[in-house]
Design a protein around this motif. Structure first.
Motif, PDB file in Angstrom:
ATOM      1  N   GLN A 185       0.818  -1.216   0.000  1.00  0.00           N
ATOM      2  CA  GLN A 185       0.000   0.000   0.000  1.00  0.00           C
ATOM      3  C   GLN A 185       0.848   1.262   0.000  1.00  0.00           C
ATOM      4  O   GLN A 185       0.413   2.308  -0.489  1.00  0.00           O
ATOM      5  N   SER A 186       2.070   1.178   0.529  1.00  0.00           N
ATOM      6  CA  SER A 186       2.950   2.350   0.541  1.00  0.00           C
ATOM      7  C   SER A 186       3.677   2.546  -0.784  1.00  0.00           C
ATOM      8  O   SER A 186       4.462   3.485  -0.926  1.00  0.00           O
ATOM      9  N   SER A 206      12.528   2.052  -4.206  1.00  0.00           N
ATOM     10  CA  SER A 206      11.230   1.538  -3.756  1.00  0.00           C
ATOM     11  C   SER A 206      11.036   0.064  -4.105  1.00  0.00           C
ATOM     12  O   SER A 206       9.998  -0.506  -3.781  1.00  0.00           O
ATOM     13  N   GLU A 234       2.739  -5.145   5.642  1.00  0.00           N
ATOM     14  CA  GLU A 234       1.833  -4.206   4.983  1.00  0.00           C
ATOM     15  C   GLU A 234       0.856  -4.961   4.092  1.00  0.00           C
ATOM     16  O   GLU A 234       1.178  -6.035   3.567  1.00  0.00           O
TER      17      GLU A 234
END
Length: 301
Positions: A185-186, A206, A234
């Motif tokens: 989600q991040s 990332s 997450e």
């Protein structure tokens, strides 16, 4: 020259013959099974066979006064220098060739093209049992030459993508590599694969990429991927774009990043110096050896 007993000489000859036979067997086995793991053991055996043969030949001809052990060490080091020198020349040729470093993919109009052997039949069964559904069949071409085929699958929740790479070898057999891909989600990408081809470059910050060439079982690789997801803690985001769009966008992103970080030359420099910088060639050169003999990749961050 140091005298060698008949018993020791016979033992050395038997050792060389045994290594030669094992080298041929492992070479045939690795090609037939299309297994990078078997190929790793085969390369070590070939290395010691060639070095042992050279050391034995030098000792029998009496060209030096050194013992077999010393000659063997020298021959091992010489083989390493020659092979790594050859790899450097091959990477330099790749840098100036038309072979794409970040190939573009297109839809494979013929659909999935699976080899008809027991290993791939078993893999198909595993996909059905594990709930993976086919999304797209892709390929990458250079003119009329096929470079790579990829079949993309997703789990039922569409939070995990599996890329199956089909890589033909010189003997006409096909090896397979697997890449599991999820996005949190991040916005972080969790990538777990067992690709044994050298890359040497960098991935975005990332992306958390883990390469496991020793894990050839797709089930074990999936377990490792899920363990990494659990450790992250997450929730995962479902995929919203088609596989071909995502793969080609990722290729462009990674290529641009590696140009910015000095792995690739600028377009203006490519014609004269090739696509790879000296630092880029060095990283690939290092990873060619570590993958070929240790099954280990570089740190890509």
């Amino acid at each position: 020259m140091t005298a060698v007993s008949n018993g020791n000489a016979l033992l050395i000859q038997v050792l060389i013959l045994l290594l030669g036979a094992l080298s041929l067997v492992f070479s045939w086995w690795a090609a037939r099974a299309a297994s990078p793991v078997i190929a790793i053991f085969g390369r070590w055996i070939r290395w010691f066979f060639i070095a042992s043969f050279a050391a034995g030949l030098l000792q029998v001809t009496g060209w030096t006064g050194y013992g077999f052990g010393t000659l063997l060490i020298v021959a091992l080091l010489l083989f390493f220098v020659l092979e790594t020198g050859y790899n450097w020349l091959a990477i330099s040729a790749l840098s100036k060739s038309e072979l794409p470093l970040f190939p573009k993919f297109e839809i494979n109009e013929r659909g999935d093209e699976w080899p008809s052997n027991p290993a791939f039949i078993k893999l198909k069964g595993w996909l059905r049992q594990s709930g993976f559904q086919k999304r797209q069949a892709l390929l990458s071409m250079l003119g009329e030459t096929l470079l790579m085929r990829v079949s993309v699958y997703e789990n039922e929740e569409q939070t995990l993508r599996l890329h199956i790479l089909f890589l033909p070898n010189a003997r006409g057999n096909t090896a397979s590599c697997f890449t599991f891909y999820s996005t949190t989600q991040s916005g972080e990408a969790i990538v777990t694969d067992n690709i044994f081809l050298p890359f040497g470059g960098f991935y975005p910050e990332s992306w958390e990429v883990e390469r496991q060439p020793w894990i050839r079982s797709i089930d074990r690789l999936l377990q490792r991927h899920r363990a990494r997801i659990d450790a992250k803690g997450e929730a995962l985001m479902p995929f919203l774009t088609e596989p071909i769009e995502q793969i080609n966008a990722d290729q462009r992103t990674v290529e641009q990043l590696n140009r910015e970080l000095g792995f690739l030359h600028t377009p203006a420099e490519e014609a004269e110096q090739g696509r790879l910088t000296t630092a880029g060639r060095a990283r690939i050169w290092q990873e060619v050896w570590t993958l070929a003999y240790l099954g280990l990749s570089l740190k890509y961050s």
